[in-house]
Write an enzyme that holds these catalytic residues in place. Sequence first.
Site, PDB file in Angstrom:
ATOM      1  N   ARG A  86     -25.891 -28.805  21.211  1.00 12.87           N
ATOM      2  CA  ARG A  86     -26.630 -29.959  21.721  1.00 12.87           C
ATOM      3  C   ARG A  86     -27.477 -30.643  20.656  1.00 12.87           C
ATOM      4  O   ARG A  86     -27.487 -31.878  20.567  1.00 12.87           O
ATOM      5  CB  ARG A  86     -27.526 -29.513  22.896  1.00 12.87           C
ATOM      6  N   THR A  87     -28.185 -29.869  19.838  1.00 10.74           N
ATOM      7  CA  THR A  87     -29.070 -30.495  18.852  1.00 10.74           C
ATOM      8  C   THR A  87     -28.260 -31.299  17.843  1.00 10.74           C
ATOM      9  O   THR A  87     -28.548 -32.479  17.597  1.00 10.74           O
ATOM     10  CB  THR A  87     -29.917 -29.436  18.135  1.00 10.74           C
ATOM     11  N   LYS A 116     -22.274 -19.778  -1.987  1.00  8.15           N
ATOM     12  CA  LYS A 116     -21.999 -19.228  -3.316  1.00  8.15           C
ATOM     13  C   LYS A 116     -23.265 -18.718  -3.993  1.00  8.15           C
ATOM     14  O   LYS A 116     -23.211 -18.260  -5.135  1.00  8.15           O
ATOM     15  CB  LYS A 116     -21.360 -20.301  -4.205  1.00  8.15           C
ATOM     16  N   ARG A 137     -31.424 -27.339  10.274  1.00  8.13           N
ATOM     17  CA  ARG A 137     -31.565 -26.105  11.058  1.00  8.13           C
ATOM     18  C   ARG A 137     -31.328 -24.933  10.116  1.00  8.13           C
ATOM     19  O   ARG A 137     -30.368 -24.952   9.343  1.00  8.13           O
ATOM     20  CB  ARG A 137     -30.585 -26.061  12.226  1.00  8.13           C
ATOM     21  N   HIS A 170     -39.167 -25.790  17.096  1.00  7.36           N
ATOM     22  CA  HIS A 170     -38.043 -26.707  17.303  1.00  7.36           C
ATOM     23  C   HIS A 170     -38.637 -27.963  17.934  1.00  7.36           C
ATOM     24  O   HIS A 170     -38.498 -28.202  19.126  1.00  7.36           O
ATOM     25  CB  HIS A 170     -37.018 -26.052  18.227  1.00  7.36           C
TER      26      HIS A 170
END
Length: 343
Positions: A86-87, A116, A137, A170
Amino acid sequence: MVPGSIPGAPTTFLTLSVLPFPRVLQHTERKMPHRLRGQSIIWSQDFDMPLLDEIFERADKFKEAPRSGALKDKRVISLFFEKSTRTRMSFEAAVDDLGGSRISTEDAMQFSSFGKGEPFEEGIQVIAAYGDAIILRHPADDAAMLARDYLQSFNVWVPIINAGCGKAQHPTQSLLDLYTIRDLRKRIENLTIVIVGDLKHSRVVRSLIYLLGKYSGIRIILVAPWELTIGHNMLAYMRRHGVEFVQAPDLAEVIGEADIVYMTRVQKERFSDPTEYERLKHSYRLTVALAEKMRTGAFIMHPLPRVDEIDEEVSRMPQASWIHQSNNGVPVRKALLEMILGE
């Protein structure tokens, strides 16, 4: 705030008509950029009451007229180190509807050079050159703040928008949660919010409480087993801001007091010991029988994803509001992007 990013008072320009008639003074005003223009969004504490009101009013308008050219010639980068549905998708839909362009990676540790061993800070500096804002995120609590501060140390002022970092916060989820409460109850003040589940690990719960603490008459009932109770810093915040709160172990005893029941899942990915998760994962379950004890006009919310903490039959009850809540992500995030990047 970015030095020099907010101009002073509006300036009025006087233009002389070139027509042969008697000269008429024509007044045009330069439109001020929003005070969020170019700013990063790191914590829920970044929002004050007037700003919240404006975001919600803009979101209302985007529901009526979903598309605009506010982000024309702007490119937004979605940089996600953790899973998201959703985000990420609501941010990307918002960018598209505002006429912007976007580039993204869904699993940066697998599909980028971070996998890496590239240092986080240097990777952010490289990526910042590719766009006008970064939606981030990350599993680390302080990742968004670190990215912003590192860029600014090089005089790079690309906004960082915290799309969920670790167990910390959030903030855009809490915006759409608060907006949904306003939608459902027609107000935010003088409500009782029952918050249930994994309060120890939930960044959305912390962000929401920080916003709820700005409103008068809020009462919060925290329902969690002692192993998953919310941190003492959040209890101290509520005391400081005069938020009435109660910690209760039994949902059945308090659900009848709720204007909003805010359910959360037990977050498997936050447990270092799998056996501890297995022991706690069924701590609470919202059944039809429990939901029927809710007062008239109360609603059930959930930040999603939903696992098994709500019976499937409850999703067919009129109180179930988490899809409406999820759908509010696009207009709210449009409003925020327009303020940060729009002309």
